[in-house]
Enzyme design. Structure first.
Site, PDB file in Angstrom:
ATOM      1  N   GLY A 164       0.804  -1.327  -0.065  1.00  0.00           N
ATOM      2  CA  GLY A 164       0.028  -0.027  -0.161  1.00  0.00           C
ATOM      3  C   GLY A 164       0.935   1.102  -0.116  1.00  0.00           C
ATOM      4  O   GLY A 164       0.256   2.330  -0.051  1.00  0.00           O
ATOM      5  N   THR A 168       4.458  -0.495  -6.623  1.00  0.00           N
ATOM      6  CA  THR A 168       4.166  -0.830  -8.137  1.00  0.00           C
ATOM      7  C   THR A 168       3.960   0.527  -8.917  1.00  0.00           C
ATOM      8  O   THR A 168       4.395   0.565 -10.174  1.00  0.00           O
ATOM      9  CB  THR A 168       2.960  -1.488  -8.174  1.00  0.00           C
ATOM     10  N   SER A 215      -2.144  -4.390  -4.519  1.00  0.00           N
ATOM     11  CA  SER A 215      -0.912  -4.708  -3.825  1.00  0.00           C
ATOM     12  C   SER A 215      -0.368  -6.045  -4.714  1.00  0.00           C
ATOM     13  O   SER A 215      -0.908  -6.946  -5.022  1.00  0.00           O
ATOM     14  CB  SER A 215      -1.372  -5.355  -2.282  1.00  0.00           C
ATOM     15  N   GLY A 438       8.804  -4.223   1.150  1.00  0.00           N
ATOM     16  CA  GLY A 438       9.629  -3.564   2.154  1.00  0.00           C
ATOM     17  C   GLY A 438       9.513  -4.647   3.586  1.00  0.00           C
ATOM     18  O   GLY A 438       8.825  -5.560   3.385  1.00  0.00           O
ATOM     19  N   GLU A 440       8.249  -6.262   6.698  1.00  0.00           N
ATOM     20  CA  GLU A 440       6.785  -6.537   6.974  1.00  0.00           C
ATOM     21  C   GLU A 440       7.017  -7.139   8.401  1.00  0.00           C
ATOM     22  O   GLU A 440       7.674  -7.975   8.797  1.00  0.00           O
ATOM     23  CB  GLU A 440       6.193  -7.339   5.838  1.00  0.00           C
TER      24      GLU A 440
END
Length: 1358
Positions: A164, A168, A215, A438, A440
Site C-alpha cells: 500500500g 508498483t 498490492s 519492504g 513487514e
C-alpha cells in the site's frame, strides 16, 4: 561550541509524545550544566519542567528556515523527530510527496491522483542534475539513465516499501520515464510493449489486501535493455516470492488475484461461455475473504484492457484462451467436493460438476483425478504403496495442486512476456527496476514474512555498503580525511538465517525427514540459538513462535506452516528437489545482479492505514522510516559532516556576518575560511574541501542563529531609530500645538477697553478704505468693459463691412463672367447659324451666276450687284477655309483669296472700276480657287502615301525577322531544352550545393530582400515566356528538391535556415504576385502587371512551396529553441539580476557537480544577446516582419513556459525575493521588445503567466482580501498552478511567514468555479499556428541586378 550551550531561551527542542511520537517545546529558561530539569513550554501553552539526563539532552529543533527542505541531510540537526517533522510539513502543508534523504528518495503515497507525471514533467526533468529540481521519481530515473550513458555501467533502481505504500506505481513511472526519454526511431514500438507488460503482471500478480487495493504479491526485477545509442531495444523480467497461498486462502476483507475476478465478471461474454464460470461469489477461491469487489474498479473493463495488452505483446487469442482455461480450471478445482469416509479416508464423486469441468478444461482423465486427489503414492526401495488420505489431507493436496498450477502458469506467462520483449539487437547496457516488498511485520507473521524480511536484510546490507562507498568517494573528491564511522552491520542476523546450521538449513533438514513437523523444527531452533545468539529469542508466553531481531525491529514468527510452505510441492514430485532452496538461489542471483550495478533507492511510505489523502500518521510513518533504513542513513550522516555548502552559497548566505575588511578581499574562498575560523572556534566542527565546506551536525543551525541575531539586532536598531523619529515628530507637533494654545490664551487675557476702541476704529477705517478700493476697482472694471465693448463692436463692424465689400465684388465678378459667357455662347450660336446660311447662299449665288453668264446684257446691267455677290462669295470661301483647314497658317490659307479681295477693291464702282473688267476677271476668280484647293489636296495625299509606304516596309521587315526566329527555334529546340535544364540546375546548385554559396554573407546586408527568390522567379518567367511546360516543370522540381536538400544538410544552421525561410517565402509571394490572379495583382504597378505569367497556372507548386516553408519554419524554430533553451533557467530563474537581494537559502543539496567560480554560468544578458543575434540575423536575411514577430512570439512563449515549469518543480525558488528577480528579468525582455519595435508582436502576452506567478510570490498571503485579490489577478494561471505556488512558497528568512494551509484551502475554494485545465505544466512543445502573409514585392524585375559575388555568370538577361 558545546552542544549544551545551544539550550538557551527561545530555542526549541523535541520531547517524546505518545500520540504524535514527538512534540515541539520552546525553552523558557537557559539550561545550565548539571540541571536536572529543562524548563519548556509546549505549543498549546502548557508549562513543563521536563526531566533530562545531562548526557542525553532532548534533540534540538531546526530553525524554521530549514524546515521543509528537499533533502533531509540538509537539516542541521539530524535525528528522528527532525526527519519526521520535515516529512510532515512537506506532505501535509506543501502537498509534496517526494523527499531526498541522501541517496534515497522517500515517496509518501498521497492516495490521490496528482498532476505531476505528464510528458511535460518528464521533459522538464530530462537532462537535469539530481538536486537541481524538486525531488521526484523522474529525477531518480534521470540520474540512473544519465549515469548509464556517461559511465557505460548498468544501473538498478530498488523500489521497496510495505503493501500500500505505492511501490508498483513508482516502478511503473520509472519505466514510463525510460520509455519516453529513450524512444527509438524504429516502428517496433518497443517502449509500448515494455509498458504493456505492467497491466498483465498486475492482473496475475496483484491482489486487494487490507492495506492496499492493488498490492503486488510478488517481487519483480525488470531489466530494460538499451543499445549503444541508449535507446530501448527490449526488456526481461524476473519474479520472486510469489504469494501462492493467496490462490487458496484470503484473509477477511481481502481478495484473490485480480485475474480471477476479471474472468468471473466477463463470464457472460460469448468467448468465455465454454469456461462455464459464474459470479465470484460462486467459487471458494474467490469468496473466502468476503470481498469480491473493489470500490471504483470495473473488473470487466480491466479484463478488456488485459486482453488488449496481451495482443499488444503479440500473444494471440489461442494463447490467451489457454491461459483463461487454466485459470478457470483452478476456480473449478477449488469447488470440487471432498467427503470424508470414516476417519482415515476421503472420496470425490465422479458426478461432481466442477471436477468434470476441471478435467474437461485441462483434458484430463476424470477417474484418475478423483482417485489421486484422495490417495497418496509412497515409493519405497522394495515396493510402491498407495495410501488413502483423510479429508483434511485431500483438501490440502487439492489446494497444493491449485497453487502448483497457478505458480507454473505465472512463470509461463512471465516467460512469454519476456519472449515478446526480446528484439533483435545487442544489449549494450541495462537499467533494472526492482519492485519488492519492504520490511513487514504483522500481528501474525509466517513463512512469507520470514522470506520477505530475509530478502530485506540482504538489501539493507547492500545499501549500507553503497552508502559508505559514496561517502568515501565524496570525501576523497573534496580532499577531506576519511575516518571510519561506526554503523549497524546486519551480517550477524544474515548469518543466523543462512549460515551453516542456521534457520534455513535446519528447515531444509526437517523437510527431508519423513515425519518432520513444524514443532520439531522449532525445538531445534530453541536448542541451537536460545541464550546462545542475542538476535534470537523465545517468547515467554508461547511455545509455537520464535523472535528474530532484524535491522528494523523485532519480529515474532509463528512456526505453523513453515515446512509445508517450504516444500511447496504436490506429493508426486520427488523429494530430492528440496535439497536446494529455489528461493535462496534466486535471491543470491538477485544480489549478484544488484552488486554489479549502480543502485538507486526509492523508499515508499504509507502515511496512514485508512487510505485518506494527505493524512499523516506519525506513528505509522516513524515505524516505516525505521524499517526502510532512512533513519539509519540519517544516523550515519549525522556522525560525519552532513551539511555541505559550496563556497558561493556560504558567501551569499552569510555575507551579513562578514566585516568590511573581510569583504574587501577578492578571493571568496579565502573570505569563507577567515569568517568560519572567527565564528566557530572549534575547527573540528567543519572541514574545507576543494569546492565545498563540510559542517558537523548543529553548526549550520548555530550559523543561522548568529545570522538571525544579527538581523534581529539590525531590526531593533531600525525600530529604535524609527520609533525615536516618530516620537520626536509627535513631540514637536504637541509642542507647536501648546505654543499656539498659549498664544491664544494670552491674547484673550490682554483684551482691554482701549483695545476695543482701537479695534472699532480700525474696523471703521477698514470699512471706508475697503469701500474706496471697491469703488475704484468698480470704475476700472467699468472703463475696461466699455473699452472692450468699443473695440469689439468696431471689430465686428469692420468684419461685417469687409464681408459686404467682398460680396459686392463677387457680384460684379459674377456679372461680368456671366455676360462674357453669354456673349461667348451667343457668338458660337451666331457663327454656327452664319455658316449654315453662307453655305446655302453660296450654292444659290453660284446657280444665279451661271444663269446670268448666259445673258450678257442682263449681266452688264447688274454688274454692281454681281460684284457684291462675288465679294460675299469670297468672304464665304474665306470662312469655310478657316473652318475646314484650321491647321494651316493664315498666310498659306488666304494668299489667293487676299489677291482676289484686292482685285475686288479695284473693281469697286466707288473706286473707279468698270463692269467689263469685273466681267473679265470672274472666271479667273473661280480658277484661282480651284487650283488652290487642288494643290493642297495633292500635298496631303503625297504625305499619306509616304507614311503608308513606310508602314508596309516595316511590316515586311517584322514578318521576315519572325520567320527567321521561328526557323531558328525549330532547328535548336532540343539544344534549347537541354541548356534550360542545365541552367536551372546550375542556378539551384550554385545556391544550395555549397555552404559558402548559399548566401554571400558579406553582400546579404546590402542586397534587396529575397534577391535569390527573385532570380528564381525570373527563370520561371523565362520558361513561361517560351511556353515550355517541360522546362518549367524541371526547373520547379529541381528548385524545390534543392531547397529541401540544403535544409536537410544544414538542419542545425540557424543562419542557413533563416536565409532559405526568407527566400522560400519571397519566392512563394512572387508566384502569387505574378500569377495573373486579381486578388494578388491589386498592389502591382503597370510594369509589374506586364510581367505576369501568361501560359501556366502554378497553384499546385504554390501549395508545395507553402508546405515547404512551414517545414523550414518549424525547423527554424526548433534550432532557435535548442540554442536558447540551456540559457533560460540559469538566466531567468537562477541568475540574480537585482544585486543585494539574494534568493539563496541553506539547501545542502548533494549535487553531482559544483563550482567555486560562477562566471561561466548563463545570465540574463546571455538571453538578451542570443535574442539580439536571432533578430539581427533574421533582419539581415530579409525575413518578413510578420514572420519575424511570430518567431519572437514563439521564443518568448518558450522562455515563459520553461521558466514557469521550472518554478513549479523547484520549491527553493518559490520565494518573495525570487519573485522580484523574475519580475526584473521580465522587464528586461519587455525593454528588448520595445527597443526592437516589437511591442505589437503579442510576445509580451505570452509572458503573462510567468509575470502573474512572480506577482503571486511577492503579494501578501494572509487575509481573505489577499485571497480574493489573488483570484482576481491570476487569470492566466490555472487553479492547480496557483495552489502549487502557494504550497511551494518558501521563506528565505525567519522574518517571512509560510503560507498557511487554511489560506491555501481558502484560495482553492474561491477558484472552484473556474473551468481550466488540470495540468500543472505548460506544454513547451506547443507551436503557435504560423501564417505567411502575402506582401507584394515593390521591385520591378527589369531593375534587379545579380551581384557578381553570387557567381551566376552563366545566367543571361533576355
Amino acid at each position: 561550541m558545546a552542544l549544551a550551550e545551544l539550550y538557551t531561551q527561545y530555542n526549541r527542542v523535541w520531547i517524546p509524545d505518545n500520540e504524535e511520537v514527538w512534540q515541539s517545546a520552546e525553552i523558557t529558561k537557559n539550561y545550565k550544566a548539571g540541571d536536572r530539569f529543562l524548563h519548556v513550554q509546549l505549543e498549546d501553552g502548557t508549562e513543563l519542567n521536563y526531566p533530562v539526563d545531562p548526557a542525553a539532552l532532548p534533540p534540538l529543533r531546526n530553525p524554521d528556515i530549514l524546515v521543509g527542505e528537499n533533502d533531509l541531510t540538509a537539516l542541521s540537526y539530524l535525528h528522528e523527530p527532525a526527519v519526521l517533522h520535515n516529512l510532515k510539513v512537506r506532505f501535509v502543508e506543501s502537498k509534496l510527496i517526494y523527499t531526498y534523504s541522501g541517496i534515497i528518495l522517500v515517496a509518501i503515497n498521497p492516495y490521490k491522483q496528482l498532476p505531476i507525471y505528464g510528458d511535460a514533467i518528464i521533459h522538464a526533468y530530462s537532462g537535469q542534475n539530481m538536486g537541481d529540481m524538486d525531488p521526484h521519481i523522474f529525477a531518480v530515473a534521470e540520474e540512473a539513465y544519465k549515469q548509464m550513458a556517461r559511465n557505460n555501467k548498468n544501473q538498478s533502481i530498488i523500489v521497496s516499501g510495505e503493501s500500500g505504500a505505492g511501490k508498483t506505481v513508482s516502478a511503473r513511472y520509472t519505466m514510463r520515464y525510460f520509455a519516453t526519454v529513450s524512444k527509438s526511431s524504429s516502428n517496433a514500438h518497443v517502449e509500448d510493449k515494455v509498458l504493456a507488460s505492467n497491466p498483465i503482471t498486475e492482473a496475475v500478480g496483484n491482489a486487494k489486501t487490507t492495506r492496499n487495493d492493488n498490492s503486488s504479491r510478488f517481487g519483480k526485477y525488470t531489466e530494460i535493455s538499451f543499445d549503444q545509442r541508449y535507446q530501448i531495444i527490449g526488456a526481461n523480467m524476473r519474479t520472486y516470492l510469489l504469494e501462492k497461498s493467496r490462490v487458496v486462502f484470503q484473509s477477511e476483507n481481502e481478495r484473490n488475484y485480480h485475474i480471477f475476478y476479471q474472468l468471473c465478471a466477463s463470464a457472460v461474454q460469448p468467448e468465455f461461455k465454454h469456461l462455464k464460470l459464474g459470479s465470484a461469489e460462486e467459487f471458494n477461491y474467490t469468496r473466502m475473504g468476503g470481498c469480491t469487489e473493489i470500490e471504483g474498479v470495473d473488473d470487466r473493463e480491466n479484463m478488456v484492457e488485459t486482453q488488449k495488452t496481451f495482443g499488444l505483446l503479440g500473444l494471440k487469442a489461442d494463447f490467451q484462451m489457454d491461459v483463461f482455461k487454466m485459470l478457470a480450471a483452478i476456480l473449478h478445482l477449488g469447488n470440487v467436493g471432498i467427503t470424508a469416509v470414516g476417519d482415515d479416508r476421503s472420496s470425490i464423486s465422479l458426478e461432481d460438476k466442477h471436477l468434470n469441468i476441471f478435467c474437461e478444461l485441462l483434458d484430463l482423465n476424470c477417474d484418475k483425478m478423483a482417485q489421486w486427489l484422495c490417495h497418496r503414492k509412497i515409493i519405497t526401495t522394495s515396493e510402491t504403496v498407495i495410501k488413502p488420505m483423510t479429508r483434511t489431507q485431500a483438501v490440502n493436496a487439492r489446494d497444493a495442486l491449485a497453487k502448483k498450477i497457478y505458480s507454473h502458469l505465472f512463470d509461463f506467462i512471465v516467460e512469454r512476456i519476456n519472449q515478446a520483449l526480446q528484439f533483435p539487437g545487442k544489449q549494450h547496457t541495462f537499467i533494472g527496476v526492482l519492485d519488492i516488498y519492504g520490511f513487514e511485520t504483522f500481528d501474525v507473521n509466517s513463512f512469507e514474512q520470514f522470506c520477505i524480511n530475509y530478502a530485506n536484510e540482504k538489501l539493507q546490507q547492500q545499501f549500507n555498503l553503497h552508502v559508505f562507498k559514496l561517502e568515501q568517494e565524496e570525501y576523497m573528491k573534496e580532499d577531506i580525511p576519511w575516518t571510519l564511522i561506526d554503523f549497524y552491520d546486519n551480517q550477524p542476523v544474515i548469518d543466523l538465517i543462512e549460515a551453516k546450521m542456521g534457520i534455513l538449513e535446519l528447515l531444509d533438514e526437517e523437510c527431508l525427514l519423513p515425519h518432520g513437523t513444524d514443532e520439531n523444527w522449532l525445538q531445534k531452533l530453541y536448542n541451537n540459538f536460545v541464550n546462545k545468539n542475542a538476535l534470537f529469542e523465545k517468547p515467554r508466553m508461547s511455545n509455537t513462535s520464535f523472535i528474530i531481531q532484524h535491522f528494523a525491529d523485532k519480529v515474532e514468527y509463528k512456526c505453523e506452516g513453515f515446512l509445508e510452505k517450504n516444500r511447496d510441492t504436490v506429493h508426486e514430485v520427488l523429494i530430492e528437489i528440496l535439497k536446494e532452496s529455489k528461493f535462496r538461489s534466486s535471491l543470491s542471483l538477485l544480489m549478484m545482479t544488484l552488486n554489479a550495478t549502480t543502485p538507486h533507492y526509492v523508499r515508499c511510505i504509507k502515511p496512514n492505514d485508512e487510505k485518506l489523502p494527505f493524512e499523516f500518521d506519525s506513528k505509522r510513518v516513524a515505524q516505516q522510516l525505521r524499517a526502510c533504513g532512512v533513519l539509519e542513513t540519517i544516523r550515519i550522516s549525522a556522525q560525519s559532516y552532513p551539511s555541505r555548502w559550496t563556497y558561493i552559497e556560504f558567501f551569499s548566505r552569510y555575507s551579513i556576518l562578514m566585516t568590511q575588511q573581510e569583504l574587501s578581499l577578492n578571493d571568496k574562498k579565502q573570505i569563507c575560511k577567515i569568517v568560519l575560523q572567527r565564528l566557530i572556534q572549534d575547527h573540528n566542527q567543519y572541514q574545507f574541501g576543494r569546492t565545498k565546506i563540510f559542517f558537523r551536525a548543529g553548526q549550520v543551525a548555530y550559523l543561522e542563529k548568529l545570522r538571525s541575531d544579527k538581523l534581529r539586532h539590525a531590526c531593533i536598531m531600525i525600530q529604535k531609530s524609527v520609533r525615536g523619529w516618530l516620537q520626536r515628530k509627535k513631540f514637536l507637533r504637541i509642542k507647536q500645538a501648546a505654543i499656539l494654545i498659549q498664544q491664544y490664551f494670552r491674547g484673550q487675557q490682554a483684551i482691554t477697553a482701549r483695545n476695543l476702541k482701537e479695534t472699532w476704529a480700525a474696523i471703521t477705517i477698514q470699512k471706508y478704505c475697503r469701500g474706496y478700493l471697491v469703488r475704484r476697482l468698480c470704475q476700472l472694471i467699468h472703463v475696461a468693459a466699455v473699452t472692450i465693448q468699443a473695440y469689439t463692436r468696431g471689430f465686428l463692424a469692420r468684419k461685417k463691412y469687409r464681408k459686404m465689400l467682398q460680396e459686392h465684388k463677387a457680384v460684379i465678378l459674377q456679372k461680368y463672367a456671366r455676360a462674357w459667357l453669354a456673349r461667348r455662347r451667343f457668338q458660337n450660336i451666331r457663327r454656327f447659324v452664319l455658316n449654315i446660311q453662307l453655305s446655302y447662299r453660296v450654292q444659290q449665288l453660284q446657280k444665279k451666276i451661271e444663269e446670268q453668264v448666259r445673258d450678257t446684257s442682263q449681266f452688264i446691267c447688274t454688274n454692281f450687284f454681281m460684284i457684291s455677290l462675288l465679294f460675299r462669295v469670297l468672304m464665304l470661301n474665306r470662312g469655310l477655309c478657316e473652318l475646314q483647314y484650321p491647321y494651316l497658317t493664315r498666310q498659306e490659307n488666304m494668299s489667293g483669296i487676299d489677291t482676289l479681295f484686292s482685285l475686288y477693291i479695284k473693281l469697286d464702282p466707288w473706286h473707279g472700276g468698270c463692269t467689263t473688267s469685273a466681267m473679265f476677271f470672274l472666271p479667273f476668280f473661280n480658277r484661282v480657287l480651284e487650283s488652290h484647293f487642288q494643290s493642297q489636296k495633292e500635298v496631303y495625299e503625297k504625305e499619306i502615301e509616304g507614311l503608308n509606304f513606310k508602314v508596309e516596309h516595316l511590316s515586311q521587315d517584322i514578318n521576315h525577322l519572325q520567320k527567321l526566329f521561328r526557323e531558328e527555334n525549330d532547328i535548336n529546340d532540343g539544344i534549347r531544352l537541354e541548356v534550360s535544364r542545365l541552367t536551372s540546375e546550375n542556378l539551384v546548385r550554385s545556391k544550395c550545393g555549397k555552404g559558402k554559396y548559399v548566401f554571400p554573407r558579406g553582400v546579404v546586408v546590402n542586397m534587396i530582400p529575397g534577391l535569390p527568390a527573385h532570380i528564381l522567379f525570373m527563370c520561371v518567367r523565362y520558361a513561361d515566356y517560351l511556353n515550355d511546360a517541360d522546362m518549367l516543370k524541371s526547373f520547379m522540381n529541381v528548385t524545390i528538391d534543392g531547397i529541401k536538400q540544403v535544409v536537410k544538410e544544414h538542419s542545425e544552421d540557424f543562419e542557413m535556415l533563416s536565409f532559405w525561410l526568407s527566400n522560400t517565402y519571397y519566392f512563394l509571394n512572387c508566384l502569387k504576385q505574378y500569377s495573373g490572379e486579381e486578388e494578388f495583382m491589386k498592389g502591382n504597378t503597370p510594369r509589374q502587371n506586364k510581367n505576369c505569367l501568361k501560359h501556366f497556372d502554378l497553384s499546385e507548386y504554390r501549395q508545395i512551396l507553402s508546405d515547404l516553408a512551414i517545414r523550414i519554419y518549424h525547423q527554424f524554430i526548433i534550432v532557435m529553441e535548442n540554442n536558447i533553451q540551456p540559457m533560460i533557467v540559469p538566466g531567468m530563474l537562477e541568475y540574480e539580476s537585482l544585486q543585494g537581494i539574494s534568493g539563496l537559502k541553506p539547501t545542502g543539496f548533494r549535487k553531482r557537480s559544483s563550482s567555486i567560480d560562477d562566471t561561466d554560468t548563463y545570465t540574463m544578458t546571455s538571453i538578451l544577446q542570443q535574442l539580439s543575434y536571432f533578430y539581427s540575423t533574421m533582419c539581415q536575411n530579409g525575413l518578413d516582419s510578420e514572420l519575424l514577430k511570430q518567431a519572437v512570439k514563439q521564443l518568448f512563449f518558450l522562455i515563459g513556459a520553461i521558466t514557469l515549469n521550472s518554478l513549479f518543480l523547484r520549491k527553493d525558488m518559490c520565494s518573495c525575493r525570487k519573485g522580484m528577480q523574475i519580475r526584473c528579468n521580465i522587464s528586461f525582455l519587455e525593454e528588448w521588445l520595445k527597443d526592437k519595435n516589437l511591442q505589437n508582436s503579442s510576445a509580451k502576452e505570452t509572458l503573462e503567466p510567468l509575470s502573474q506567478a512572480a506577482w503571486l510570490l511577492q503579494v501578501k498571503k494572509i487575509t481573505d482580501d489577499d485571497a480574493k485579490e489573488i483570484c482576481e489577478h491570476c487569470t492566466s494561471l490555472s487553479t492547480v498552478q496557483i495552489v502549487k505556488i502557494l504550497n511551494s512558497y518558501t521563506p528565505i528568512d525567519d522574518f517571512e511567514k509560510r503560507v498557511t494551509p487554511s489560506f491555501v484551502r481558502k484560495v482553492q475554494a474561491m477558484l472552484n468555479n473556474r473551468e481550466d485545465a488540470p495540468q500543472l505544466m505548460l506544454d513547451t512543445k506547443y507551436l503557435f499556428q504560423v501564417t505567411f502573409p502575402f506582401t507584394p514585392s515593390p521591385h520591378a524585375l527589369e531593375m534587379i541586378q545579380v551581384p557578381s559575388s553570387f557567381k551566376l555568370g552563366f545566367l543571361t538577361r533576355v
